[in-house]
Design an enzyme around this catalytic site. Sequence first.
Site, mmCIF file in Angstrom:
data_model
loop_
_atom_site.group_PDB
_atom_site.id
_atom_site.type_symbol
_atom_site.label_atom_id
_atom_site.label_comp_id
_atom_site.label_asym_id
_atom_site.label_seq_id
_atom_site.Cartn_x
_atom_site.Cartn_y
_atom_site.Cartn_z
ATOM 1 C CG ASP A 1 0.057 -3.862 2.764
ATOM 2 O OD1 ASP A 1 0.446 -3.529 1.709
ATOM 3 O OD2 ASP A 1 -0.222 -3.406 3.821
ATOM 4 C CG HIS B 1 -0.343 0.233 2.407
ATOM 5 N ND1 HIS B 1 -0.139 -0.422 3.375
ATOM 6 C CD2 HIS B 1 0.160 1.492 3.126
ATOM 7 C CE1 HIS B 1 0.493 -0.101 4.571
ATOM 8 N NE2 HIS B 1 0.454 1.503 4.544
ATOM 9 C CB SER C 1 2.535 2.490 6.296
ATOM 10 O OG SER C 1 1.136 2.397 6.544
#
Length: 282
Positions: free
Chosen positions: A142, A95, A235
């Site tokens: 992911d 992502h 992230s």
Amino acid sequence: MKLSVIILFSLVSAALCYEEPLRYYHENVGIPEAARIKQAEEAVDFDGSRIVGGSAANLGQYPYLGGLIITLTTGAQSVCGSSLLTNTRLVTAAHCWFDGRNRGRQVTVVLGSVRLFSGGTRINTPNVQMHGNWNPSTIANDVAVISINHVGFSNTINRINLATGSANYAGTWAQAAGFGLTADNAGITTNQVLSHVTLQVITNAVCRGTFGTRIRDSTICTSGANGRSTCRGDSGGPLSISSGGRRLLIGITSFGAASCQRGFPAAYARVTSFASWINSRL
């Protein structure tokens, strides 16, 4: 990286409340975080002493941590983290490259620095390969691999090993590191440096109490007890443990609750589930 100690819901209470992870990472998190981090670095004298409720990481403490400054196809800048696996490859979250609506065009990998927008070794690349089954709607698979020009290893830049095997690591204490928020309301007056925190891995069954079916076998979670967790901007960064005298990457920061301080778990891509896919691209 959320480090402050606050009055919070217990883990049991958190598990009873379903949390919907934020969608469209870049516009909701990455772009505003890039602007905030850059302003914070420029506005605050660097002394490394004002991480809220925790501690700043020392240069070389996480030599495998690669900060990411992502230039999107729109020209906007976003931020993430990554982990150095070889002299030419890093692993991050899918992502961080494509969040379902916003796509990267180029990434600047920042190695050997405790600041994101200055210092260290900085390498630009457009070469990011996402997992073929990455699904932004369900946050499944992911994982992505970044290819860069060769970088030499040193005391401040070095690789981390991938965890393999069938261990679920529940109950294990692990370390997360990143350039993200140090509190839900962190602003440009917060000294912005690489920070780190020790978190306990929890079972996926407990984690499903918060995030439901988004938690699958290929996910690994950590407790948010005592207000400690990864937070917005972290992230793609590493969740690692020490094993046999070496560091092992067991998770890639994927998603969490809207609030980083309320005691909710955080979720990561489970590295053992993706080790074969990653290794085939090294």
